[in-house]
Design a protein around this motif. Structure first.
Motif, short mmCIF file in Angstrom:
data_model
loop_
_atom_site.label_atom_id
_atom_site.label_comp_id
_atom_site.label_asym_id
_atom_site.label_seq_id
_atom_site.Cartn_x
_atom_site.Cartn_y
_atom_site.Cartn_z
N ASP A 211 -8.37 83.58 3.57
CA ASP A 211 -7.84 84.61 2.81
C ASP A 211 -7.82 84.46 0.93
N SER A 212 -7.54 85.63 0.61
CA SER A 212 -7.77 86.16 -0.63
C SER A 212 -6.42 85.87 -1.18
N LYS A 213 -5.01 86.34 -0.74
CA LYS A 213 -3.94 85.62 -0.91
C LYS A 213 -3.89 84.36 -1.07
N PRO A 214 -2.65 83.88 -2.31
CA PRO A 214 -2.20 82.83 -1.46
C PRO A 214 -1.77 82.76 -0.46
N THR A 215 -1.62 81.11 -0.20
CA THR A 215 -1.25 80.35 0.93
C THR A 215 -0.37 78.52 0.70
N LEU A 216 1.52 79.72 1.06
CA LEU A 216 2.26 78.20 0.92
C LEU A 216 1.78 77.77 2.28
N VAL A 217 2.04 76.28 2.67
CA VAL A 217 2.35 75.61 3.69
C VAL A 217 3.31 74.88 3.72
N GLU A 218 3.77 75.02 4.93
CA GLU A 218 5.42 73.95 4.62
C GLU A 218 5.52 72.78 6.09
N PHE A 219 4.72 71.06 5.54
CA PHE A 219 4.93 70.62 7.02
C PHE A 219 6.35 69.93 6.66
N TYR A 220 6.61 70.91 8.19
CA TYR A 220 8.49 69.88 8.16
C TYR A 220 8.30 69.03 9.92
#
Length: 107
Positions: free
Chosen positions: A19-28
């Motif tokens: 996707d052209s949008k930023p992606t925040l991923v949290e590994f938890y």
């Protein structure tokens, strides 16, 4: 909450990174209190950001391959991707304002 189950991790992450949008991923790790404490922060972040960015949570205990691929060795770890590439990374509890500021700097 957009927590990715183990059956759809790869597909969901690939789609978000494409996707052209930023992606925040949290590994938890759902067993760790420090990670559970971040649930309300990410819920608030999603409300503030809306559809301007993707915010995903990946259970690292069920995704060891991704943990290795992205060199994640602590919980929670946040990785912000822009145009499919890692643009920012940090670990530990974060206030919603810090995460929001980081995402908005890439919108």
């Amino acid at each position: 909450m957009t927590t990715i189950d183990t059956k759809s991790i790869d597909k969901t992450l690939v789609e978000a990174l494409g996707d052209s949008k930023p992606t925040l991923v949290e590994f938890y790790n759902p067993e760790k209190e420090c990670c559970r404490a971040m649930d309300h922060v990410l819920d608030e972040l999603r409300k503030r950001i809306g559809d301007k960015a993707n915010v995903l949570q990946i259970d690292g205990t069920a995704s060891e391959d991704l943990m290795t691929e992205y060199k994640v060795d602590t919980y929670p770890t946040f990785i912000l991707f822009k145009d499919g590439a890692e643009a920012w990374r940090d670990s530990g509890r974060k206030p919603v304002q810090e995460l929001e500021h980081m995402i908005r700097s890439f919108i």
